[in-house]
Design a protein around this motif. Structure first.
Motif, PDB file in Angstrom:
ATOM      1  N   ASP A  94      35.852  35.034  50.087  1.00  0.00           N
ATOM      2  CA  ASP A  94      35.016  34.887  51.637  1.00  0.00           C
ATOM      3  C   ASP A  94      35.322  36.743  51.654  1.00  0.00           C
ATOM      4  N   ASP A 137      34.846  40.402  50.988  1.00  0.00           N
ATOM      5  CA  ASP A 137      34.614  41.653  50.463  1.00  0.00           C
ATOM      6  C   ASP A 137      35.409  42.683  50.500  1.00  0.00           C
ATOM      7  N   VAL A 164      31.307  46.830  45.517  1.00  0.00           N
ATOM      8  CA  VAL A 164      31.709  46.110  46.496  1.00  0.00           C
ATOM      9  C   VAL A 164      31.307  45.114  45.790  1.00  0.00           C
ATOM     10  N   LEU A 165      32.381  43.816  46.112  1.00  0.00           N
ATOM     11  CA  LEU A 165      32.576  42.243  45.489  1.00  0.00           C
ATOM     12  C   LEU A 165      32.544  41.504  46.548  1.00  0.00           C
ATOM     13  N   ASN A 166      31.782  40.437  46.423  1.00  0.00           N
ATOM     14  CA  ASN A 166      32.331  39.495  47.435  1.00  0.00           C
ATOM     15  C   ASN A 166      33.114  38.825  46.575  1.00  0.00           C
ATOM     16  N   ARG A 184      36.039  46.694  48.489  1.00  0.00           N
ATOM     17  CA  ARG A 184      35.415  47.627  47.357  1.00  0.00           C
ATOM     18  C   ARG A 184      36.868  47.937  45.901  1.00  0.00           C
ATOM     19  N   ALA A 215      30.506  37.999  43.911  1.00  0.00           N
ATOM     20  CA  ALA A 215      28.940  38.162  44.089  1.00  0.00           C
ATOM     21  C   ALA A 215      29.212  39.321  44.437  1.00  0.00           C
ATOM     22  N   PRO A 216      28.519  40.475  43.596  1.00  0.00           N
ATOM     23  CA  PRO A 216      28.279  41.449  43.702  1.00  0.00           C
ATOM     24  C   PRO A 216      27.336  42.101  44.791  1.00  0.00           C
ATOM     25  N   ARG A 217      28.064  42.780  45.927  1.00  0.00           N
ATOM     26  CA  ARG A 217      27.375  43.213  47.130  1.00  0.00           C
ATOM     27  C   ARG A 217      26.290  44.584  46.819  1.00  0.00           C
ATOM     28  N   SER A 218      27.092  45.206  46.241  1.00  0.00           N
ATOM     29  CA  SER A 218      26.613  47.064  46.119  1.00  0.00           C
ATOM     30  C   SER A 218      27.042  47.447  44.813  1.00  0.00           C
ATOM     31  N   ARG A 244      25.853  35.151  41.959  1.00  0.00           N
ATOM     32  CA  ARG A 244      26.848  34.620  42.019  1.00  0.00           C
ATOM     33  C   ARG A 244      27.650  34.195  40.745  1.00  0.00           C
TER      34      ARG A 244
END
Length: 163
Positions: A29, A31, A24-26, A33, A15-18, A2
Motif C-alpha cells: 500500500d 508508493d 514508481v511502484l505501488n 521510487r 502495481a506500476p504508478r509511473s 496489478r
C-alpha cells in the motif's frame, strides 16, 4: 495492471504508478521510487525511495534470488490465471518449482490440510522455502522424504481436494 509476487512465504501485490521519467511502484500500500542498475556477475544497485542497497541477483526460471543487506530473498512472479490452468491439469499435484533437496516433511499421508498449510521445507541454491497446500484436502501421497533430491517439475506431494 496489478502483479503479484511471492517473496518468501508472503504474497505482495505490486502495481506500476509511473513508468515515464522514473519508475514508481505501488508495493503493498506504499508508493516507492525504484532505480535498478545492473553490474557484473549478478551485482547490482537497487534504490528504493533514494535509499541505496548493494545487492546480488540470480535467476532460475520464474524465480529470482536476491541477496540484499545480508539477507536472502526468493521472489517469484505469481500469475493466478496460470496457476488455475496448471491446477486443472494435475488437480492436487504439487510440483517442484526448481531443483533442490527436501529439508523437512511437515505432514504425513492421510493428514487433513487447509489451503496454504505448510507441507515441506525445501532448499535450492542454499535458500530454504516452504511448499504449501494449494487447496483444502487430505494428503494423498508424499513422493519425497527428508534428504531426497528432486528436479524442477517433479511431483512432491498430492492433495486430494475436498471439492
Amino acid at each position: 495492471m496489478r502483479y503479484a509476487f511471492k517473496i518468501g512465504d508472503e504474497l505482495v501485490k505490486v502495481a506500476p504508478r509511473s513508468l515515464a521519467d522514473e519508475l514508481v511502484l505501488n508495493i503493498g500500500d506504499k508508493d516507492c521510487r525504484v532505480v535498478f542498475e545492473h553490474g557484473k556477475e549478478g551485482r547490482c544497485t537497487l534504490s528504493l525511495d533514494g535509499k541505496n542497497y548493494e545487492s546480488w541477483v540470480a535467476r532460475d526460471g520464474d524465480d529470482i534470488y536476491i541477496k540484499m543487506s545480508g539477507r536472502y530473498f526468493k521472489v517469484t512472479a505469481f500469475d493466478p490465471r496460470a496457476a488455475a490452468a496448471g491446477a486443472s491439469v494435475a488437480a492436487g499435484a504439487i510440483s517442484a518449482p526448481m531443483p533442490g533437496v527436501v529439508v523437512e516433511v511437515l505432514v504425513a499421508e492421510g493428514d487433513e490440510v487447509v489451503e496454504g498449510a505448510k507441507l515441506l521445507t525445501i532448499e535450492s541454491m542454499k535458500l530454504q522455502s516452504t511448499v504449501r497446500a494449494a487447496c483444502d484436502g487430505v494428503v494423498g501421497r508424499i513422493h519425497v522424504s527428508a534428504g531426497s533430491e528432486f528436479n524442477k517439475d517433479d511431483v512432491l506431494v498430492e492433495i486430494e481436494s475436498n471439492d
